[in-house]
Design an enzyme around this catalytic site. Structure first.
Site, mmCIF file in Angstrom:
data_model
loop_
_atom_site.group_PDB
_atom_site.id
_atom_site.type_symbol
_atom_site.label_atom_id
_atom_site.label_comp_id
_atom_site.label_asym_id
_atom_site.label_seq_id
_atom_site.Cartn_x
_atom_site.Cartn_y
_atom_site.Cartn_z
ATOM 1 N N PRO A 15 0.884 -1.247 -0.131
ATOM 2 C CA PRO A 15 0.203 -0.205 -0.104
ATOM 3 C C PRO A 15 0.921 1.488 0.025
ATOM 4 O O PRO A 15 2.030 1.095 0.233
ATOM 5 C CB PRO A 15 -0.814 -0.054 1.345
ATOM 6 C CG PRO A 15 -0.652 -1.534 1.644
ATOM 7 C CD PRO A 15 0.572 -1.835 1.258
ATOM 8 N N PRO A 16 0.382 2.432 -0.317
ATOM 9 C CA PRO A 16 0.920 3.583 -0.350
ATOM 10 C C PRO A 16 1.553 4.079 1.167
ATOM 11 O O PRO A 16 0.874 3.873 1.722
ATOM 12 C CB PRO A 16 0.066 4.600 -0.820
ATOM 13 C CG PRO A 16 -1.066 3.988 -1.642
ATOM 14 C CD PRO A 16 -0.865 2.556 -0.911
ATOM 15 N N GLU A 66 -23.612 8.209 19.246
ATOM 16 C CA GLU A 66 -22.414 7.651 19.794
ATOM 17 C C GLU A 66 -22.300 6.972 21.003
ATOM 18 O O GLU A 66 -21.416 6.282 21.384
ATOM 19 C CB GLU A 66 -21.619 9.293 19.823
ATOM 20 C CG GLU A 66 -21.395 9.926 18.628
ATOM 21 C CD GLU A 66 -20.700 9.216 17.491
ATOM 22 O OE1 GLU A 66 -19.665 8.338 17.713
ATOM 23 O OE2 GLU A 66 -20.817 9.383 16.375
ATOM 24 N N THR A 108 3.903 2.645 2.914
ATOM 25 C CA THR A 108 4.526 1.707 3.555
ATOM 26 C C THR A 108 6.102 1.672 3.531
ATOM 27 O O THR A 108 6.799 1.068 4.500
ATOM 28 C CB THR A 108 4.125 0.415 3.445
ATOM 29 O OG1 THR A 108 4.279 0.200 1.652
ATOM 30 C CG2 THR A 108 2.596 0.287 3.530
#
Length: 462
Positions: free
Chosen positions: A210-211, A432, A213
């Site tokens: 992945p980008p 939440e 890394t």
């Protein structure tokens, strides 16, 4: 700095040529406004004896054997003058001077310009010198290495002769990945060690992941550890509009690499040029496919490229051409995954070297709070925290900045100025709170760190 000085000199030369042209044009235009009447010697004497001459200027031309006489008549305008050339004779000049005494007109006598060495050089030699210099300058512009028309097919790969400054110690984590590429370093340092046992070192190593890394960082570390020359280039630098340019650049890159073997070639984002052939509209892209064909031939074709190892990086291995991945080319793939908690801690330690943290900041706890973060994300996280600390005029980075930076990296900046109705606050709070209850009650759920109703990122408006 040297490049900027060269550009400045070139700009000054071009501006000088332009100014000289403008001056010449102005001079020519101004000279064309004046009207010069050419007289014969008899006409000139007639004008003197009749008293029509207002002033006369005598210029001897010893080289040509004549006197050049210019002047004005009494009825001339400011833009009019006359000119006459008479044989070179002192008697003639005495005659003109005698007429000046009787007819009362002004006489100015100049020196022979041919007797002045400096003026002769300026008039006769200087234009030739200027023409030669201008010709040499234009020729150098055409044939210089910076001219795009001459080096269109030259490789744009940058050479780092000393192997780079990045070492394995600068690359945190990636233990298995370092082991996979360490063989390349041993081969480049001691190739006979492998040749004795008949081992063939991989010609190409493909880093996949992945980008962010650390694929490019790992390739730089390999070059730094091997301490050999390496070329680095992006795959998009091979792709051009004109067919054949990319293939020419590939040939030129390998030709230069052979002269510096053993060496490394690093191609970043190789999917830009290595996509599968025959796909897309119209069956493919001729320029890109020819470039890929040349790359395949250079890696494992008829020619031998001994001592050249190629490392490429991509996050799209699924689009690469099968011929690029076969044995003999990129026959080893190293997957660079997202870091785990231990590797994230090591990465954070590297990026925290030049930053000052408060006592409440624990790197180990921060690594557990950032699952799914890449190395680039972790660097950006600490940088955002440092920017927030500076913005708040603090002397150290505290957990408040770390928490805010984590939310900014994951979800974007907080929308504190957005107006929220009481009904919206109640609905968001219930929503939440449901997440928080599940996180607290489920056995395998992650620990709840923060509950907030402040919107971030893209928010729908009511």
């Amino acid at each position: 700095m040297k490049k900027n000085n060269n550009n400045m000199v070139k700009s000054l030369v071009m501006y000088g040529i332009l100014i000289a042209f403008m001056i010449g044009a102005v001079y020519y235009y101004g000279a064309s406004r004046y009207e010069t009447h050419k007289f014969t010697y008899d006409e000139f004497v007639e004008k003197i004896t009749s008293g029509e001459v207002k002033e006369v200027e005598l210029t001897p031309r010893a080289g040509s054997g004549v006197y050049e006489i210019t002047g004005n008549l009494k009825d001339y305008k400011k833009t009019e003058s006359f000119k006459v050339e008479v044989p070179y004779s002192d008697v003639l000049i005495e005659k003109v001077l005698s007429y000046a005494d009787t007819m009362e007109f002004k006489v100015k006598t100049n020196k022979d310009p041919g007797s002045s060495t400096i003026l002769t050089l300026a008039v006769e030699i200087l234009p030739i010198v200027i023409l030669v210099i201008a010709t040499m300058y234009l020729f150098s512009k055409i044939t210089s290495g910076n001219n795009k028309s001459m080096d269109f097919g030259r490789s744009t790969a940058k050479l780092n002769a000393d192997g780079g400054k990045v070492k394995f110690s600068d690359v945190a984590g990636l233990r298995e990945e370092k082991e996979e590429v360490s063989e390349l370093i041993d081969f480049l340092k001691n190739p006979k060690k492998f040749q004795k046992l008949g081992a063939r070192i991989p010609k190409g190593v493909l880093l996949v992941g992945p980008p962010g890394t650390g694929k490019t960082l790992l390739a730089k570390a390999v070059a730094g550890e091997a301490n050999v020359p390496f070329y680095y280039i992006s795959g998009s630098d091979f792709v051009e509009l004109f067919v054949g340019v990319g293939a020419s650049r590939v040939r030129d890159m390998f030709k230069e690499a052979k002269h510096n073997a053993p060496c490394l070639i690093f191609i970043d984002e190789i999917d830009a040029v290595g996509r599968q052939r025959g796909t897309g509209i119209g069956g493919g892209h001729d320029e890109r496919e020819q470039t890929l064909n040349q790359l395949l031939t250079e890696m494992d074709g008829f020619g031998a490229n001994e001592g050249i190892i190629i490392i490429a990086a991509t996050n799209r291995p699924d689009v690469l051409d099968p011929a690029l991945l076969r044995p003999g080319r990129f026959d080893r793939q190293v997957t660079v995954n997202l870091p785990d908690a231990e590797e994230r801690e090591a990465i954070l330690e590297v990026h925290a070297r030049n930053k000052k943290f408060a006592s409440d900041v624990k790197i180990k706890n921060l690594s557990k709070r950032t699952p799914g973060f890449s190395g680039a994300d972790l660097e950006n996280l600490l940088n955002e925290a440092a920017l927030l600390a500076v913005r708040r005029n603090k002397t150290a980075i505290s957990m408040d900045e770390i928490d805010e930076a984590t939310d900014r990296v994951l979800m974007g900046p907080a929308k504190v100025s957005r107006k929220i109705t009481d009904k919206e606050k109640k609905l968001v709070s219930l929503h939440e709170a449901g997440h928080a209850v599940i996180g607290l009650k489920l056995e395998d759920a992650q620990e709840v760190h923060k509950i907030t109703i402040i919107p971030r990122g893209m928010v729908d408006t009511l």
